[in-house]
Design an enzyme around this catalytic site. Sequence first.
Site, mmCIF file in Angstrom:
data_model
loop_
_atom_site.group_PDB
_atom_site.id
_atom_site.type_symbol
_atom_site.label_atom_id
_atom_site.label_comp_id
_atom_site.label_asym_id
_atom_site.label_seq_id
_atom_site.Cartn_x
_atom_site.Cartn_y
_atom_site.Cartn_z
ATOM 1 C CE LYS A 54 -15.165 -3.895 -2.143
ATOM 2 N NZ LYS A 54 -13.878 -3.577 -2.797
ATOM 3 C CD GLN A 98 -11.610 -0.727 -3.283
ATOM 4 O OE1 GLN A 98 -12.158 -1.559 -2.568
ATOM 5 N NE2 GLN A 98 -11.996 -0.496 -4.527
ATOM 6 C CG ASP A 121 -10.532 -8.136 -5.436
ATOM 7 O OD1 ASP A 121 -11.780 -8.148 -5.464
ATOM 8 O OD2 ASP A 121 -9.872 -7.126 -5.144
#
Length: 297
Positions: A54, A98, A121
Site C-alpha cells: 500500500k 490494518q 476502508d
Amino acid sequence: MGADIIDGKAFAASVRAKVAEHVARLGRDHGVTPGLAVVLVGEDPASQVYVRNKGRQTLEVGMVSVEHKLGCDTSADALMALIAELNANPAIHGILVQLPLPGHLDEASVINAIASEKDVDGFHISNVGRLATGQKAMVPCTPLGCLMLLRDHLGDLGGFEAVVLGRSNIVGKPMAQLLLRDSCTVTVAHSRTREIEEVCRRADILVAAVGRAEMVKGDWVKPGATVIDVGINRVEGAEGKTHLVGDVDFASVSEVAGAITPVPGGVGPMTIACLLANTVTACCRANGLPEPDGLTA
C-alpha cells in the site's frame, strides 16, 4: 468454449493511472496532495506485506504516504490517541488501520474511532449506514473493485439477477448493497442457505466471497454467467508446494461461465487500487472539490 478472463491486474493499473492523473491535477490546480495514513499494530507477516504494498503504490501515484508501526502490546489508549491525532491532521485525508488487530484490541471500537470521512476502508458504522440507505459514503475497497470490474465488463447492471455468496461485513453485505444500487435483483447466500447450488445457478452475476477453497463448482453456475471470485486461499499441491486458489473451482467453472476473474490476478489487485481511489475521493470531499469520474460507486 471457455469463459472470458476478466483481467483485474490490467484494470487495476488503469485505475491507478486515473488516480495519478487526478492527484497531479489536484496539486496543479488546487495546491492539494491527498495523504494516506496506514497504522499497523503488531507483526503479522501478511499484514506487513499488505502495508508495504500500500505504501509503495501510494507513493507511485503521487500521494503522501504515512506509516505508523506499533508494537503488538500497544494499549487501546495509545492507539486511540494516534487515531485522534490523524483525525485532526488536515494533511491526512485517509486513515486505514490494518486488520487483524492483536486480541486485546477491539476492532469495532478502533474502526469507529476513525473520522467517517477519512475511513477509506469504508468500515465505519456511519459509512455502512449511508451505503445501505443510498447516501454518499466511503465504500469498502474490495466490493468497489468488484463493482468496477462488473460495470466494465457488462455495462449497465440494471435487471441482472445477482447472487452474493457470503455475508461478511467486509465484502458480502456491502457488495449486495452496491448491486442493489445498480438495480440488480440480489440474493445473499451463505452457509445456512438451503439448496445453495440451485440458488447460485440462477445468477447472471455470481460473486463468491466465502473463504472456502474451490467451493463453487461448474454445475453451480448458470451458462454464460459472470463470476467474480473474491476468495484467496492457500492450498497444498504436488510435492508439498502451496499455491493460491479462489472460492471458485476455476477449471470447471470457466467451462460454463461467460466471464470469470482468475486467482491470483483478478479481484486482488483491485483492492489497493480502490483504496487509492477512495483516498482521492476523500481528499476532494474534504476540500469541496468535484469527485473524480469513474473512481467512486
